[in-house]
Design an enzyme around this catalytic site. Structure first.
Site, short mmCIF file in Angstrom:
data_model
loop_
_atom_site.label_atom_id
_atom_site.label_comp_id
_atom_site.label_asym_id
_atom_site.label_seq_id
_atom_site.Cartn_x
_atom_site.Cartn_y
_atom_site.Cartn_z
N TYR A 182 16.01 -36.96 45.96
CA TYR A 182 15.55 -35.84 46.78
C TYR A 182 15.81 -34.53 46.08
O TYR A 182 16.63 -34.43 45.16
CB TYR A 182 16.20 -35.84 48.18
CG TYR A 182 17.69 -35.61 48.23
CD1 TYR A 182 18.31 -34.52 47.62
CD2 TYR A 182 18.50 -36.48 48.95
CE1 TYR A 182 19.66 -34.31 47.70
CE2 TYR A 182 19.87 -36.28 49.05
CZ TYR A 182 20.44 -35.20 48.42
OH TYR A 182 21.79 -35.00 48.51
N CYS A 183 15.09 -33.50 46.54
CA CYS A 183 15.41 -32.11 46.21
C CYS A 183 15.80 -31.43 47.53
O CYS A 183 16.25 -32.11 48.45
CB CYS A 183 14.23 -31.42 45.52
SG CYS A 183 12.72 -31.37 46.51
N PHE A 184 15.62 -30.13 47.64
CA PHE A 184 16.08 -29.47 48.86
C PHE A 184 15.23 -29.84 50.07
O PHE A 184 15.74 -30.20 51.13
CB PHE A 184 16.10 -27.95 48.68
CG PHE A 184 16.64 -27.23 49.88
CD1 PHE A 184 17.96 -27.41 50.27
CD2 PHE A 184 15.84 -26.39 50.63
CE1 PHE A 184 18.47 -26.76 51.39
CE2 PHE A 184 16.34 -25.73 51.74
CZ PHE A 184 17.65 -25.92 52.13
#
Length: 368
Positions: free
Chosen positions: A97-99
């Protein structure tokens, strides 16, 4: 291949099964808050992310994306792909994931796919997982009856809690023992990480067959870790169990915690000489932190006794004098404060008793 996107319905399973997560946010984002089962392997370093962010504000999304590709290109791009691929190889059930589960997640997934590595990314990213955990904390007091374990300082509340399946150890999560002398050698987690770990512990508790949620009667702050307000309010309204212990046993337990364990820990970390200096500073500074509440005269008396105990310890390898200042601290500071607080919640006390009696009471509570 597995589904390319991990949906919100799977968030609970991610935490309960401790799925390894590859966090491609920048290091500064990871440091502010992360999950225990995550590893930071960023798409962009802090400096690169800052440049892209500035470009986005000044020139828009397309220019920022183009700059990002130019910054993470050639050997740098290849090194990051190799690091991701190695992680996925070592953790074949990993997610990423990222933000927000947006461009950074999609780009990382695409580059890995081009390298013949498949890994799903989490819908909504870190932000959505974080919101999910906040919801877990807010809902927890409504899931089961909440009981608050109280008792005088040194009565062994943490030792007791660790033996009960009904319990969640708030002080363990905060890495702080809650009192003025509760600081540990390793630092406390960030506030966000404290909340994340609390939520995961509550999720795990909900999978047990415990008839209640048992928590230590804590202040709003455990060291510098603040309990979420809604959760704290529920704790303040909970019924209370009072653990009782003899004064002699309390003194020995506190000497072991404040003196023996902390001294050994500092020496193991720093060596004998520096360890004793750090240990002495820990005791003296902990006393300074309550100087205003003690008053100058009482603080000076305790400080003198503490210094005598430290001198005896370093010169004679004898910790017996520590019992003198600990005893005075209990009877002049901790005990009066505790009795005052207990009086305010006396109507909510369900049971008082020794460790054995408390175990028996809780065992019977399970079958009610």
């Amino acid at each position: 291949m597995p589904n390319a996107i991990v949906a919100a319905e799977q968030y609970r399973e991610i935490f309960l099964n401790q799925h390894p997560i590859m966090d491609v946010r920048a290091p500064i984002e990871f440091t502010r808050g992360a999950f225990p089962n995550s590893t930071n392997l960023p798409l962009m370093l802090d400096s690169e992310r800052e440049k892209v962010g500035t470009c986005y504000k000044q020139s828009g999304q397309q220019a920022a994306i183009a700059l990002g590709h130019s910054l993470v290109n050639g050997p740098i791009k290849q090194q990051r792909i190799e690091a991701w691929a190695s992680y996925v190889k070592a953790n074949p059930n990993a997610y990423l994931y990222c933000f927000r589960g947006g461009l950074r997640s999609q780009l990382t997934q695409q580059w890995l796919k081009e390298a013949c590595v498949e890994v799903p990314y989490i819908q909504g990213g870190y932000k959505a997982l974080r919101q999910y955990l906040i919801g877990v904390i807010e809902a927890a007091p409504t899931q089961q009856p909440l009981l608050s374990l109280s008792g005088m300082t040194g009565c062994g509340k943490t030792d007791f809690l660790l033996q009960r399946k009904e319990a969640v150890d708030l002080e363990g999560i905060a890495n702080h023992r809650g009192s003025s002398f509760g600081k540990n050698i390793d630092p406390q987690p960030t506030q966000i990480n404290f909340e994340n770990q609390l939520a995961i512990a509550l999720l795990q508790h909900q999978t047990s067959d415990a008839a209640c949620l048992l928590l230590e009667d804590e202040s709003f702050l455990i060291g510098r870790s603040a309990l979420p307000q809604t959760f704290y309010n529920a704790m303040q309204a909970a019924n209370v169990l009072v653990l009782e212990e003899s004064d002699d046993a309390r003194l020995e337990r506190l000497r072991n915690e404040y003196v023996h364990k902390m001294y050994s820990g500092f020496c193991e970390r720093l060596g004998a000489e520096a360890g004793f200096a750090a240990f002495s500073d820990y005791l003296l500074q902990s006393l300074v932190s309550i100087r205003k509440r003690l008053g100058g005269k009482q603080h000076q008396e305790l400080q003198d006794l503490m210094q005598q105990a430290l001198d005896q310890q370093i010169n004679q390898n004898d910790t017996s004098l520590h019992l003198v200042w600990i005893n005075l601290l209990l009877h002049k500071y901790y005990d009066p404060m505790y009795l005052y607080q207990l009086e305010k919640k006396s109507e909510r006390v369900l049971f008082k008793g020794s460790h054995q009696a408390m175990h028996e009471w809780l065992d019977s509570y399970q079958t009610r």
